[in-house]
Design a protein around this motif. Structure first.
Motif, PDB file in Angstrom:
ATOM      1  N   GLY A   4     -14.231  17.965  -4.132  1.00 29.39           N
ATOM      2  CA  GLY A   4     -14.234  16.894  -3.148  1.00 29.39           C
ATOM      3  C   GLY A   4     -13.494  15.672  -3.661  1.00 29.39           C
ATOM      4  O   GLY A   4     -13.061  15.624  -4.820  1.00 29.39           O
ATOM      5  N   PHE A   5     -13.359  14.687  -2.781  1.00 27.30           N
ATOM      6  CA  PHE A   5     -12.678  13.425  -3.099  1.00 27.30           C
ATOM      7  C   PHE A   5     -13.734  12.342  -3.276  1.00 27.30           C
ATOM      8  O   PHE A   5     -14.565  12.109  -2.386  1.00 27.30           O
ATOM      9  CB  PHE A   5     -11.729  13.052  -1.951  1.00 27.30           C
ATOM     10  N   ILE A   6     -13.719  11.676  -4.422  1.00 32.36           N
ATOM     11  CA  ILE A   6     -14.693  10.618  -4.713  1.00 32.36           C
ATOM     12  C   ILE A   6     -14.118   9.293  -4.223  1.00 32.36           C
ATOM     13  O   ILE A   6     -13.120   8.803  -4.761  1.00 32.36           O
ATOM     14  CB  ILE A   6     -14.996  10.569  -6.227  1.00 32.36           C
ATOM     15  N   SER A   7     -14.750   8.699  -3.193  1.00 29.54           N
ATOM     16  CA  SER A   7     -14.190   7.470  -2.626  1.00 29.54           C
ATOM     17  C   SER A   7     -14.928   6.216  -3.089  1.00 29.54           C
ATOM     18  O   SER A   7     -14.463   5.104  -2.844  1.00 29.54           O
ATOM     19  CB  SER A   7     -14.165   7.529  -1.102  1.00 29.54           C
ATOM     20  N   ALA A   8     -16.068   6.369  -3.754  1.00 26.26           N
ATOM     21  CA  ALA A   8     -16.763   5.237  -4.382  1.00 26.26           C
ATOM     22  C   ALA A   8     -17.825   5.799  -5.310  1.00 26.26           C
ATOM     23  O   ALA A   8     -18.345   6.900  -5.092  1.00 26.26           O
ATOM     24  CB  ALA A   8     -17.401   4.312  -3.346  1.00 26.26           C
ATOM     25  N   VAL A   9     -18.147   5.032  -6.338  1.00 25.96           N
ATOM     26  CA  VAL A   9     -19.202   5.445  -7.264  1.00 25.96           C
ATOM     27  C   VAL A   9     -19.992   4.215  -7.689  1.00 25.96           C
ATOM     28  O   VAL A   9     -19.422   3.117  -7.817  1.00 25.96           O
ATOM     29  CB  VAL A   9     -18.607   6.172  -8.492  1.00 25.96           C
ATOM     30  N   THR A  10     -21.274   4.375  -7.861  1.00 24.08           N
ATOM     31  CA  THR A  10     -22.105   3.284  -8.371  1.00 24.08           C
ATOM     32  C   THR A  10     -22.613   3.682  -9.760  1.00 24.08           C
ATOM     33  O   THR A  10     -23.186   4.762  -9.931  1.00 24.08           O
ATOM     34  CB  THR A  10     -23.298   3.007  -7.450  1.00 24.08           C
ATOM     35  N   TYR A  11     -22.376   2.810 -10.711  1.00 26.75           N
ATOM     36  CA  TYR A  11     -22.813   3.031 -12.088  1.00 26.75           C
ATOM     37  C   TYR A  11     -24.041   2.179 -12.405  1.00 26.75           C
ATOM     38  O   TYR A  11     -24.111   1.000 -11.995  1.00 26.75           O
ATOM     39  CB  TYR A  11     -21.726   2.593 -13.072  1.00 26.75           C
ATOM     40  N   ASP A  12     -24.974   2.737 -13.147  1.00 25.12           N
ATOM     41  CA  ASP A  12     -25.910   1.924 -13.919  1.00 25.12           C
ATOM     42  C   ASP A  12     -25.143   1.496 -15.155  1.00 25.12           C
ATOM     43  O   ASP A  12     -24.679   2.351 -15.930  1.00 25.12           O
ATOM     44  CB  ASP A  12     -27.146   2.742 -14.322  1.00 25.12           C
ATOM     45  N   THR A  13     -24.964   0.205 -15.335  1.00 28.14           N
ATOM     46  CA  THR A  13     -24.146  -0.270 -16.454  1.00 28.14           C
ATOM     47  C   THR A  13     -24.969  -0.268 -17.742  1.00 28.14           C
ATOM     48  O   THR A  13     -26.184  -0.049 -17.728  1.00 28.14           O
ATOM     49  CB  THR A  13     -23.612  -1.679 -16.178  1.00 28.14           C
ATOM     50  N   VAL A  14     -24.285  -0.520 -18.862  1.00 34.21           N
ATOM     51  CA  VAL A  14     -24.955  -0.545 -20.167  1.00 34.21           C
ATOM     52  C   VAL A  14     -24.686  -1.894 -20.831  1.00 34.21           C
ATOM     53  O   VAL A  14     -23.744  -2.601 -20.474  1.00 34.21           O
ATOM     54  CB  VAL A  14     -24.474   0.611 -21.071  1.00 34.21           C
ATOM     55  N   VAL A  15     -25.517  -2.234 -21.784  1.00 35.82           N
ATOM     56  CA  VAL A  15     -25.387  -3.521 -22.481  1.00 35.82           C
ATOM     57  C   VAL A  15     -24.127  -3.520 -23.338  1.00 35.82           C
ATOM     58  O   VAL A  15     -23.818  -2.529 -24.012  1.00 35.82           O
ATOM     59  CB  VAL A  15     -26.624  -3.780 -23.368  1.00 35.82           C
ATOM     60  N   ASP A  16     -23.395  -4.608 -23.290  1.00 32.59           N
ATOM     61  CA  ASP A  16     -22.237  -4.792 -24.165  1.00 32.59           C
ATOM     62  C   ASP A  16     -22.590  -5.881 -25.175  1.00 32.59           C
ATOM     63  O   ASP A  16     -22.472  -7.073 -24.906  1.00 32.59           O
ATOM     64  CB  ASP A  16     -21.008  -5.201 -23.344  1.00 32.59           C
ATOM     65  N   HIS A  17     -23.082  -5.440 -26.328  1.00 27.82           N
ATOM     66  CA  HIS A  17     -23.567  -6.411 -27.319  1.00 27.82           C
ATOM     67  C   HIS A  17     -22.423  -7.279 -27.835  1.00 27.82           C
ATOM     68  O   HIS A  17     -21.342  -6.770 -28.159  1.00 27.82           O
ATOM     69  CB  HIS A  17     -24.234  -5.694 -28.485  1.00 27.82           C
ATOM     70  N   PRO A  18     -22.660  -8.582 -27.976  1.00 29.30           N
ATOM     71  CA  PRO A  18     -21.575  -9.486 -28.374  1.00 29.30           C
ATOM     72  C   PRO A  18     -21.257  -9.456 -29.873  1.00 29.30           C
ATOM     73  O   PRO A  18     -20.170  -9.835 -30.279  1.00 29.30           O
ATOM     74  CB  PRO A  18     -22.110 -10.862 -27.964  1.00 29.30           C
ATOM     75  N   HIS A  19     -22.228  -9.042 -30.704  1.00 27.39           N
ATOM     76  CA  HIS A  19     -22.022  -9.087 -32.159  1.00 27.39           C
ATOM     77  C   HIS A  19     -21.646  -7.701 -32.668  1.00 27.39           C
ATOM     78  O   HIS A  19     -22.386  -6.740 -32.467  1.00 27.39           O
ATOM     79  CB  HIS A  19     -23.276  -9.613 -32.854  1.00 27.39           C
ATOM     80  N   LYS A  20     -20.484  -7.626 -33.339  1.00 27.99           N
ATOM     81  CA  LYS A  20     -19.958  -6.331 -33.764  1.00 27.99           C
ATOM     82  C   LYS A  20     -19.440  -6.432 -35.197  1.00 27.99           C
ATOM     83  O   LYS A  20     -18.939  -7.478 -35.610  1.00 27.99           O
ATOM     84  CB  LYS A  20     -18.813  -5.887 -32.853  1.00 27.99           C
ATOM     85  N   ALA A  21     -19.527  -5.320 -35.911  1.00 26.13           N
ATOM     86  CA  ALA A  21     -18.947  -5.246 -37.252  1.00 26.13           C
ATOM     87  C   ALA A  21     -18.429  -3.834 -37.483  1.00 26.13           C
ATOM     88  O   ALA A  21     -18.987  -2.863 -36.970  1.00 26.13           O
ATOM     89  CB  ALA A  21     -19.992  -5.597 -38.314  1.00 26.13           C
ATOM     90  N   SER A  22     -17.338  -3.737 -38.252  1.00 21.06           N
ATOM     91  CA  SER A  22     -16.741  -2.429 -38.532  1.00 21.06           C
ATOM     92  C   SER A  22     -16.465  -2.282 -40.015  1.00 21.06           C
ATOM     93  O   SER A  22     -16.223  -3.273 -40.722  1.00 21.06           O
ATOM     94  CB  SER A  22     -15.425  -2.251 -37.764  1.00 21.06           C
ATOM     95  N   ALA A  23     -16.498  -1.026 -40.482  1.00 24.51           N
ATOM     96  CA  ALA A  23     -16.187  -0.705 -41.876  1.00 24.51           C
ATOM     97  C   ALA A  23     -15.422   0.613 -41.920  1.00 24.51           C
ATOM     98  O   ALA A  23     -15.555   1.449 -41.016  1.00 24.51           O
ATOM     99  CB  ALA A  23     -17.467  -0.578 -42.695  1.00 24.51           C
ATOM    100  N   LEU A  24     -14.614   0.785 -42.966  1.00 24.98           N
ATOM    101  CA  LEU A  24     -13.916   2.055 -43.201  1.00 24.98           C
ATOM    102  C   LEU A  24     -14.378   2.593 -44.547  1.00 24.98           C
ATOM    103  O   LEU A  24     -14.203   1.936 -45.577  1.00 24.98           O
ATOM    104  CB  LEU A  24     -12.400   1.850 -43.211  1.00 24.98           C
ATOM    105  N   ILE A  25     -14.986   3.768 -44.531  1.00 25.13           N
ATOM    106  CA  ILE A  25     -15.512   4.356 -45.762  1.00 25.13           C
ATOM    107  C   ILE A  25     -14.844   5.711 -45.979  1.00 25.13           C
ATOM    108  O   ILE A  25     -14.875   6.575 -45.090  1.00 25.13           O
ATOM    109  CB  ILE A  25     -17.050   4.511 -45.702  1.00 25.13           C
ATOM    110  N   VAL A  26     -14.219   5.865 -47.151  1.00 20.48           N
ATOM    111  CA  VAL A  26     -13.489   7.092 -47.452  1.00 20.48           C
ATOM    112  C   VAL A  26     -14.289   7.909 -48.464  1.00 20.48           C
ATOM    113  O   VAL A  26     -14.653   7.415 -49.540  1.00 20.48           O
ATOM    114  CB  VAL A  26     -12.085   6.790 -48.017  1.00 20.48           C
TER     115      VAL A  26
END
Length: 936
Positions: A253-275
């Protein structure tokens, strides 16, 4: 086989001619998506309403015409192409409704994923899916493919965050699960269908072995086949139906609209690279991280790290890593800084027992984190950039049970070696056991196709049979994995999928051979050629990431389509095929309507600037070198001629009146094919030549002011409330801030060369540029004084390839933010203003700085959505006004409450004023109005 005459006749009545395409150029252009398949549609229809979709499906059903729906065409498995009728989304599919402070959002299928998140950002929310293509792909495709991404996992994909859906089924029936009247009508009209879905659900849940298999398969990331989990997760047939549509790739079928339950987008983030020293240690660490507060864990094998180790900003140690090293890129997010720090300590404690070869510690610095994530994001294009011309890049997408990830990784690497894919790299969303592997593949010989076939057979056996994993985790089944669905799922589940397909699409008109196919060789057919065309564009992988920022997309061609057509023209020429008709169509569609501003390069994974190809093609047709030479060497006279033309136009306005002149001018522009520029109300009045002699003795700090040739010629429009010239405003602002203004000598003859470059006269363009650089060196005392250029496109042209020349060059944004903020006191106005960030401002990296400056000047700043390039492109607004009009077609509505607009390019402001219905001015007008000099 041609389309039925009755279908064509009725489709013509239904859809206006300008939204129906059956010519060779258009059908070829739309025959490409991001996959390695190509099908040429017989008819392409751009739809603008659900009513049109309903009517077309009813016609298709009547005449048994297969149809395929297409959103952005960024899908990787061949699900957005057709050799019958391709239905593409037009402009009018961008509605949204934000509910309950962002807890839910209802979206039409034409909304780009990143735009949905931009609307939700003020509420601290986002949609769950986060595919790598989120800046280009559309909601219709995200839902239809059940796309996921780096942080999404399985819990936050479209299937699990679906709150409601509106669809058009194969028979043209509409269903909106959030509309009680629609549901009631559907229950009445389709009672038998709902009853059959309920029966299939009960039978599936009663079959404990099948139900158990389904639950196991969806414990993993899985988009192979139809969403059978709908039959075990729900007993209400409407819920079953709505969740079956998710991941159905347009086959149900053709999807003409969708409603999402959204999720929290936390403002505080940190990243690391571990080899870690080897794959086993790395994958064992993943198992531990599964229970830790991490939002993303990306695995990169040694090959993928090697593919990007020479890129700027890469940690130096990457080049020295051991042969078996394997890295994890880890991100953690939290609602507060203190909670984030607690999480980071917890994560590092959990990894304390593992041997680590190298690491980049957790950082909260957005710039440092962007560098780390660039490692992950650059791996795919890195392979694309080194591939042999004529080959394509294939990215496959499998899932192993995470507890068997280490063995799976090593077994895949063994398959690369067995089938001689020495360049293949491996990376992926490790928490889910989801691995992407990228390799280059030619399809120009039987041997190459057979090698690919043998490799895919081995991959399917390894992943689906030996490990019980999924052959498609998030990229959709498409044509690519359709022959392997039964191998992965088993006969019972496979037959159940066919029952569902035939129940919802009994005549098989919706996207045939996608997801389910009776052709076991479908994955080896319709393979897309990528012939050499020009070294500027040969690395293009036709992903479509460039398309959202292109001003001509939807009017003529997008950058991806320009490359597709040019490749085809070159291949035909080599084969001795007559290309004159195709080239004649390409001249307007590909060359004349390209703004050539290069925004596409910013979005391209391999940095291709399609505008450079267009400029090269223009230069091959630039036959008036004598005229260009004269204009270049007599530039002051050229400017006088331009002023005279504006005088004549202004006189004609006074004589004929604006409405009559506008109508007459539009006709002349059309008849002359753009040689006579179009007059509009926003056309400038002529500006007087600058006459200025600075005082001999002046203790103030100097600034060299380069007034661009357009601002020396073009004054305000007759109807503009602001009648001061840009030169007067700029000089006044600089002097207010305590600067002595110095002008280069012989200013009337100076030009950066941009007008010549855009017309294909590269030699004359470079001569003018070098002449100007020499004048600026002299005026700035050898580069000692800063140089302020009042027009950002000119600044961009001057700062490129300066080599050893030392010039301190600034566009208006950078100069104001670095030199004037400490010298001026701002009192923001209440009147709302619109901001247009020019292409050159974006290239100069000053986009956010311009917006922040505007916010210093006004408490109400509007940045119109979806306008990336205005399409004026120097003089295209005069000679090809339809490009400017198309690019700014949504501007008027967006800025209707604004008192004025600001920009940093005089020519852009002409088109913006015309199509926005408000006056656009240079940034300095606004800054000058709201500032006074700080007291000493």
């Amino acid at each position: 086989m041609s389309l039925p005459a009755a279908f064509l006749r009725d489709a013509q009545r239904l859809i206006p001619q300008e939204r129906r395409f059956d010519d060779p150029l258009s059908t070829l252009a739309f025959g490409t998506d991001a996959s390695f398949y190509r099908l040429i549609p017989k008819l392409v229809i751009r739809v603008e309403s659900e009513d049109e979709v309903v009517a077309l499906l009813q016609l298709a059903q009547r005449d048994r015409v297969p149809v395929t729906f297409r959103a952005a065409g960024t899908s990787l498995s061949g699900q957005a192409i057709s050799d019958s009728v391709l239905i593409v989304l037009g402009d009018n599919w961008n509605a949204r409704e934000i509910r309950d402070q962002g807890a839910q959002i209802r979206l039409q299928p034409g909304v780009i994923g990143a735009q949905a998140n931009a609307w939700l950002a003020p509420f601290g929310r986002k949609i769950g899916p986060d595919p790598a293509s989120i800046n280009a792909c559309k909601i219709g495709g995200i839902v239809a493919n059940n796309a996921s991404g780096m942080c999404c996992g399985t819990a936050q994909n479209s299937y699990h965050t679906l709150a409601g859906i509106r669809v058009v089924l194969a028979d043209g029936t509409r269903l909106d699960t959030e509309d009680a009247a629609s549901v009631a009508a559907f229950r009445h009209s389709h009672a038998a269908l709902l009853q059959r879905l309920a029966e299939l659900g009960r039978a599936t849940r009663a079959n404990s072995e099948l139900a158990s298999r389904i639950r196991h398969k969806y414990r993993l990331k899985n988009t192979t086949g139809l969403s059978l989990n709908a039959l075990v997760d729900f007993d209400e047939p409407l819920e079953i139906l709505s969740h079956l549509l998710v991941g159905s790739e347009g086959t149900l079928g053709f999807i003409s609209a969708v409603t999402y339950d959204t999720v929290v987008d936390h403002p505080h983030k940190a990243s690391a690279l571990i080899v870690f020293p080897d794959v086993e240690t790395c994958c064992n660490a993943v198992t531990v991280l599964k229970s830790q507060p991490v939002s993303a864990v990306e695995l990169l094998d040694r090959r993928s790290l090697r593919s990007v180790q020479d890129k700027p900003g890469m940690p130096a140690f990457v080049q020295q890593l051991s042969a078996n090293a394997c890295a994890l890129l880890i991100e953690s997010r939290a609602a507060s800084s203190s909670l984030l720090h607690e999480q980071l300590a917890q994560i590092m404690d959990s990894l304390a027992a593992f041997a680590v070869e190298k690491q980049v510690d957790f950082s909260e610095d957005p710039q440092e984190n962007a560098k780390l994530w660039a490692i992950r994001k650059d791996t795919f294009p890195a392979v694309g950039a080194v591939r042999k011309t004529g080959t394509t890049v294939i990215i496959e997408d499998v899932t192993f049970p995470v507890e068997q990830l280490a063995i799976g990784v090593n077994r895949l690497i063994e398959l690369f070696d067995k089938h001689r894919y020495d360049e293949a790299i491996l990376f992926g969303h490790a928490l889910e056991g989801n691995l992407h592997f990228v390799f280059t593949q030619g399809f120009n010989s039987t041997e190459e196709v057979e090698r690919y076939q043998a490799f895919m057979d081995d991959v399917a056996q390894l992943v689906a049979v030996e490990f019980g994993g999924s052959l498609k985790a998030e990229h959709g089944t498409g044509r690519n994995m359709a022959p392997f669905v039964e191998l992965e799922w088993g006969s019972d589940a496979y037959q159940l999928m066919w029952q569902l397909k035939r129940l919802l699409d009994p005549n098989g008109i919706l996207n045939p051979d996608v997801v389910l196919s009776e052709d076991p060789q479908i994955h080896l057919k319709h393979l897309k050629p990528l012939p050499a065309a020009d070294e500027i564009v040969d690395k293009c992988i036709e992903c479509g990431f460039c398309e959202p920022v292109c001003p001509s997309k939807g009017l003529t061609l997008s950058p991806r389509q320009r490359i597709v057509i040019w490749r085809d023209i070159q291949a035909r020429k080599r084969a001795g095929i007559d290309t004159r008709e195709l080239e004649a169509a390409y001249q307007y569609q590909g060359v004349d309507t390209c703004a050539a501003t290069g925004l596409c390069a910013q979005r391209c994974p391999v940095g291709i600037n399609t505008g450079e190809l267009v400029k090269k093609l223009r230069s091959e047709h630039a036959t008036h070198n004598g005229t260009a030479d004269w204009l270049s060497t007599h530039f002051a006279s050229t400017l006088q001629g331009a002023r005279f033309t504006l005088h004549v136009a202004n006189g004609a306005r006074l004589l004929l009146g604006a409405p009559r002149l506008g109508k007459l001018s539009a006709g002349l522009t059309r008849l002359s094919k753009g040689r006579v520029p179009q007059w509009t109300n926003a056309i400038p009045q002529p500006e007087k030549a600058i006459r200025f002699s600075p005082a001999a003795q002046d203790s103030r700090p100097k600034v060299v002011y380069l007034a661009a040739c357009v601002s020396r010629v073009m004054g305000p429009a007759a109807g503009d409330k602001e009648q001061g010239s840009l030169y007067e405003k700029t000089r006044g602002l600089l002097e207010k801030a305590g600067y002595q203004v110095v002008l280069p000598d012989n200013l009337d003859n100076l030009c950066c060369g941009q007008p010549f470059a855009s017309k294909g006269y590269a030699t004359q363009a470079e001569d003018k540029r070098q002449e100007l650089i020499g004048a600026l060196l002299h005026a700035s005392r050898g580069g000692l004084d800063p140089i302020y250029c009042d027009t950002s496109p000119c600044t961009l042209r001057l700062v490129q390839d300066l080599g050893d020349v030392r010039l301190d060059l600034y566009d208006p944004v950078r100069f104001i933010r670095t030199h004037l903020l400490d010298r001026l006191e701002f009192t923001p106005q209440e009147a709302p203003i619109a901001v247009h960030v020019t292409c050159s401002t974006q290239h100069l990296g000053e986009s956010q700085a311009l917006i922040e400056l505007a916010r210093r000047c006004s408490n109400n700043v509007v940045i119109p959505e979806g306008i990336h390039c205005c399409g004026f492109a120097g003089d295209k607004g005069f000679t090809t006004p339809e490009l400017n009009a198309h690019s700014l077609r949504s501007l008027k509505d967006a800025v209707q409450y604004c008192s004025e607009g600001i920009s940093t390019s005089r020519t852009c402001e002409i088109g913006l004023s015309q199509h926005g219905g408000i006056d656009y001015h240079g940034l300095v007008y606004l800054v000058d109005r709201v500032t006074r000099a700080k007291s000493a």
